[in-house]
Design a protein around this motif. Structure first.
Motif, PDB file in Angstrom:
ATOM      1  N   SER A  72      17.711  -0.759  -7.330  1.00  0.00           N
ATOM      2  CA  SER A  72      16.428  -0.620  -8.023  1.00  0.00           C
ATOM      3  C   SER A  72      15.269  -0.709  -7.036  1.00  0.00           C
ATOM      4  O   SER A  72      14.296   0.055  -7.129  1.00  0.00           O
ATOM      5  N   PHE A  73      15.376  -1.628  -6.059  1.00  0.00           N
ATOM      6  CA  PHE A  73      14.347  -1.721  -5.021  1.00  0.00           C
ATOM      7  C   PHE A  73      14.251  -0.412  -4.243  1.00  0.00           C
ATOM      8  O   PHE A  73      13.151   0.102  -3.994  1.00  0.00           O
ATOM      9  N   VAL A  74      15.401   0.124  -3.838  1.00  0.00           N
ATOM     10  CA  VAL A  74      15.413   1.351  -3.027  1.00  0.00           C
ATOM     11  C   VAL A  74      14.831   2.523  -3.818  1.00  0.00           C
ATOM     12  O   VAL A  74      13.993   3.289  -3.313  1.00  0.00           O
ATOM     13  N   LEU A  75      15.276   2.675  -5.072  1.00  0.00           N
ATOM     14  CA  LEU A  75      14.799   3.787  -5.896  1.00  0.00           C
ATOM     15  C   LEU A  75      13.311   3.658  -6.191  1.00  0.00           C
ATOM     16  O   LEU A  75      12.564   4.644  -6.109  1.00  0.00           O
ATOM     17  N   THR A  76      12.861   2.451  -6.511  1.00  0.00           N
ATOM     18  CA  THR A  76      11.444   2.245  -6.808  1.00  0.00           C
ATOM     19  C   THR A  76      10.584   2.556  -5.593  1.00  0.00           C
ATOM     20  O   THR A  76       9.531   3.198  -5.707  1.00  0.00           O
ATOM     21  N   GLY A  77      11.016   2.122  -4.421  1.00  0.00           N
ATOM     22  CA  GLY A  77      10.273   2.431  -3.203  1.00  0.00           C
ATOM     23  C   GLY A  77      10.165   3.931  -2.970  1.00  0.00           C
ATOM     24  O   GLY A  77       9.097   4.444  -2.615  1.00  0.00           O
ATOM     25  N   ALA A  78      11.276   4.639  -3.192  1.00  0.00           N
ATOM     26  CA  ALA A  78      11.268   6.091  -3.005  1.00  0.00           C
ATOM     27  C   ALA A  78      10.321   6.766  -4.000  1.00  0.00           C
ATOM     28  O   ALA A  78       9.561   7.676  -3.649  1.00  0.00           O
ATOM     29  N   LEU A  79      10.351   6.313  -5.257  1.00  0.00           N
ATOM     30  CA  LEU A  79       9.477   6.896  -6.276  1.00  0.00           C
ATOM     31  C   LEU A  79       8.005   6.628  -5.959  1.00  0.00           C
ATOM     32  O   LEU A  79       7.148   7.503  -6.137  1.00  0.00           O
ATOM     33  N   LEU A  80       7.708   5.417  -5.496  1.00  0.00           N
ATOM     34  CA  LEU A  80       6.315   5.078  -5.179  1.00  0.00           C
ATOM     35  C   LEU A  80       5.802   5.885  -3.996  1.00  0.00           C
ATOM     36  O   LEU A  80       4.651   6.351  -4.001  1.00  0.00           O
ATOM     37  N   ILE A  81       6.629   6.072  -2.987  1.00  0.00           N
ATOM     38  CA  ILE A  81       6.206   6.857  -1.824  1.00  0.00           C
ATOM     39  C   ILE A  81       6.039   8.325  -2.206  1.00  0.00           C
ATOM     40  O   ILE A  81       5.079   8.989  -1.782  1.00  0.00           O
ATOM     41  N   ALA A  82       6.945   8.831  -3.045  1.00  0.00           N
ATOM     42  CA  ALA A  82       6.778  10.202  -3.540  1.00  0.00           C
ATOM     43  C   ALA A  82       5.513  10.301  -4.377  1.00  0.00           C
ATOM     44  O   ALA A  82       4.761  11.286  -4.290  1.00  0.00           O
ATOM     45  N   GLY A  83       5.254   9.267  -5.197  1.00  0.00           N
ATOM     46  CA  GLY A  83       4.033   9.258  -5.999  1.00  0.00           C
ATOM     47  C   GLY A  83       2.786   9.199  -5.143  1.00  0.00           C
ATOM     48  O   GLY A  83       1.762   9.803  -5.469  1.00  0.00           O
ATOM     49  N   ALA A  84       2.859   8.468  -4.025  1.00  0.00           N
ATOM     50  CA  ALA A  84       1.715   8.394  -3.110  1.00  0.00           C
ATOM     51  C   ALA A  84       1.414   9.771  -2.510  1.00  0.00           C
ATOM     52  O   ALA A  84       0.244  10.171  -2.375  1.00  0.00           O
ATOM     53  N   ALA A  85       2.476  10.499  -2.156  1.00  0.00           N
ATOM     54  CA  ALA A  85       2.288  11.856  -1.632  1.00  0.00           C
ATOM     55  C   ALA A  85       1.675  12.759  -2.693  1.00  0.00           C
ATOM     56  O   ALA A  85       0.791  13.581  -2.409  1.00  0.00           O
ATOM     57  N   GLY A  86       2.133  12.584  -3.937  1.00  0.00           N
ATOM     58  CA  GLY A  86       1.559  13.366  -5.024  1.00  0.00           C
ATOM     59  C   GLY A  86       0.120  12.992  -5.293  1.00  0.00           C
ATOM     60  O   GLY A  86      -0.729  13.852  -5.560  1.00  0.00           O
ATOM     61  N   LEU A  87      -0.185  11.707  -5.215  1.00  0.00           N
ATOM     62  CA  LEU A  87      -1.555  11.250  -5.424  1.00  0.00           C
ATOM     63  C   LEU A  87      -2.486  11.808  -4.357  1.00  0.00           C
ATOM     64  O   LEU A  87      -3.641  12.160  -4.642  1.00  0.00           O
ATOM     65  N   ARG A  88      -1.989  11.906  -3.159  1.00  0.00           N
ATOM     66  CA  ARG A  88      -2.787  12.506  -2.081  1.00  0.00           C
ATOM     67  C   ARG A  88      -3.128  13.952  -2.418  1.00  0.00           C
ATOM     68  O   ARG A  88      -4.242  14.423  -2.163  1.00  0.00           O
ATOM     69  N   ARG A  89      -2.176  14.642  -3.013  1.00  0.00           N
ATOM     70  CA  ARG A  89      -2.413  16.035  -3.390  1.00  0.00           C
ATOM     71  C   ARG A  89      -3.417  16.120  -4.539  1.00  0.00           C
ATOM     72  O   ARG A  89      -4.285  16.994  -4.563  1.00  0.00           O
ATOM     73  N   VAL A  90      -3.293  15.199  -5.473  1.00  0.00           N
ATOM     74  CA  VAL A  90      -4.200  15.188  -6.622  1.00  0.00           C
ATOM     75  C   VAL A  90      -5.632  14.868  -6.186  1.00  0.00           C
ATOM     76  O   VAL A  90      -6.594  15.446  -6.698  1.00  0.00           O
ATOM     77  N   LEU A  91      -5.780  13.929  -5.241  1.00  0.00           N
ATOM     78  CA  LEU A  91      -7.117  13.462  -4.830  1.00  0.00           C
ATOM     79  C   LEU A  91      -7.672  14.213  -3.628  1.00  0.00           C
ATOM     80  O   LEU A  91      -8.749  13.868  -3.153  1.00  0.00           O
ATOM     81  N   ARG A  92      -6.952  15.214  -3.144  1.00  0.00           N
ATOM     82  CA  ARG A  92      -7.339  15.908  -1.923  1.00  0.00           C
ATOM     83  C   ARG A  92      -8.789  16.378  -1.960  1.00  0.00           C
ATOM     84  O   ARG A  92      -9.240  17.019  -2.904  1.00  0.00           O
ATOM     85  N   GLY A  93      -9.528  16.005  -0.899  1.00  0.00           N
ATOM     86  CA  GLY A  93     -10.911  16.439  -0.770  1.00  0.00           C
ATOM     87  C   GLY A  93     -11.907  15.636  -1.581  1.00  0.00           C
ATOM     88  O   GLY A  93     -13.105  15.953  -1.570  1.00  0.00           O
ATOM     89  N   GLY A  94     -11.456  14.594  -2.268  1.00  0.00           N
ATOM     90  CA  GLY A  94     -12.353  13.813  -3.106  1.00  0.00           C
ATOM     91  C   GLY A  94     -12.352  12.350  -2.725  1.00  0.00           C
ATOM     92  O   GLY A  94     -11.687  11.937  -1.764  1.00  0.00           O
ATOM     93  N   PRO A  95     -13.087  11.521  -3.476  1.00  0.00           N
ATOM     94  CA  PRO A  95     -13.134  10.088  -3.193  1.00  0.00           C
ATOM     95  C   PRO A  95     -11.746   9.456  -3.278  1.00  0.00           C
ATOM     96  O   PRO A  95     -10.966   9.764  -4.171  1.00  0.00           O
ATOM     97  N   GLY A  96     -11.449   8.582  -2.345  1.00  0.00           N
ATOM     98  CA  GLY A  96     -10.174   7.875  -2.358  1.00  0.00           C
ATOM     99  C   GLY A  96      -8.977   8.701  -1.951  1.00  0.00           C
ATOM    100  O   GLY A  96      -7.846   8.225  -2.029  1.00  0.00           O
ATOM    101  N   GLY A  97      -9.210   9.926  -1.500  1.00  0.00           N
ATOM    102  CA  GLY A  97      -8.105  10.834  -1.215  1.00  0.00           C
ATOM    103  C   GLY A  97      -7.273  10.465  -0.005  1.00  0.00           C
ATOM    104  O   GLY A  97      -6.152  10.960   0.140  1.00  0.00           O
ATOM    105  N   THR A  98      -7.801   9.609   0.856  1.00  0.00           N
ATOM    106  CA  THR A  98      -7.049   9.201   2.048  1.00  0.00           C
ATOM    107  C   THR A  98      -6.427   7.819   1.870  1.00  0.00           C
ATOM    108  O   THR A  98      -5.208   7.655   1.910  1.00  0.00           O
ATOM    109  N   TRP A  99      -7.272   6.826   1.629  1.00  0.00           N
ATOM    110  CA  TRP A  99      -6.784   5.451   1.615  1.00  0.00           C
ATOM    111  C   TRP A  99      -6.027   5.084   0.347  1.00  0.00           C
ATOM    112  O   TRP A  99      -5.112   4.249   0.393  1.00  0.00           O
TER     113      TRP A  99
END
Length: 222
Positions: A72-99
């Protein structure tokens, strides 16, 4: 003299993120928290000797069935990192898009640390364990990794308040500044109550899921 007209060149511009892609890109961040908590709750209510008032979910990685929580730890970590990559795509060019995505990615990596360095036994779990845990090297790394991860998550909430406000989700932006305070209060109270720690950690996971879903939805509506 003959005038020569240059052939017009096509103008290339950055393509916007498609609506469906923007939604699916952040799915990992939406699913991770509820899935992790569901797996932890099922185990906590079914494993001998485990008591939510005395034991932390991390301790479920101990004992014969501990592989379930480790997975569960391994899967959750993978999902969160994938979600972070997706969030970067969603926020690209806007506030909070990097950090914002970077901090969520750090939070995801902390789950892999938790999987590699299990918590110490104690408070009667697994069955036969001493009441008072003895701090080990892997237990210390586990605690440090979790502390870094949740501090990164709390910082991420403050960062994500900006794009939420920019998309007109002002109530969500205010909540995104309040939730990390509640999470830290729960952690501070953990010395007196393990339930306070679990509640703080659970609140952080669920709010990340909700905020990520709201940001993806707002991006898709643009």
């Amino acid at each position: 003299m003959t005038d020569t007209l240059a052939e017009p060149r096509p103008v290339v511009s950055a393509a916007p993120v498609p609506r469906s892609a923007a939604r699916w890109a952040a799915t990992g961040g939406v699913v991770a928290g509820p899935l992790f908590l569901a797996v932890g709750l099922v185990q906590g209510f079914t494993r001998d000797g485990f008591d939510f008032t005395r034991n932390a979910i991390s301790q479920l990685a101990l004992g014969a069935a501990g592989w379930i929580q480790t997975a569960s730890f391994v899967l959750t970590g993978a999902l969160l990192i994938a979600g972070a990559a997706g969030l970067r795509r969603v926020l690209r060019g806007g506030p909070g898009g990097t950090w914002g995505p970077v901090l969520v990615g750090v939070f995801g990596a902390s789950f892999w640390v938790a999987a590699a360095f299990p918590a110490d036994a104690g408070a009667g779990f697994p069955v036969g364990a001493p009441e008072t845990p003895v701090m080990s090297g892997h237990g210390a790394v586990h605690m440090f990794g979790g502390m870094v991860g949740y501090l990164a998550l709390c910082a991420a909430f403050f960062v994500l308040a900006r794009p939420l406000a920019a998309r007109g989700r002002h109530g969500w932006a205010v909540a995104s500044r309040i939730v990390p305070v509640a999470v830290l209060v729960g952690f501070t109270a953990s010395a007196a109550s393990v339930l306070a720690f679990t509640a703080g950690a659970g609140l952080g996971l669920l709010w990340l899921s909700a905020a990520t879903a709201r940001l993806a939805e707002a991006r898709a509506d643009r």
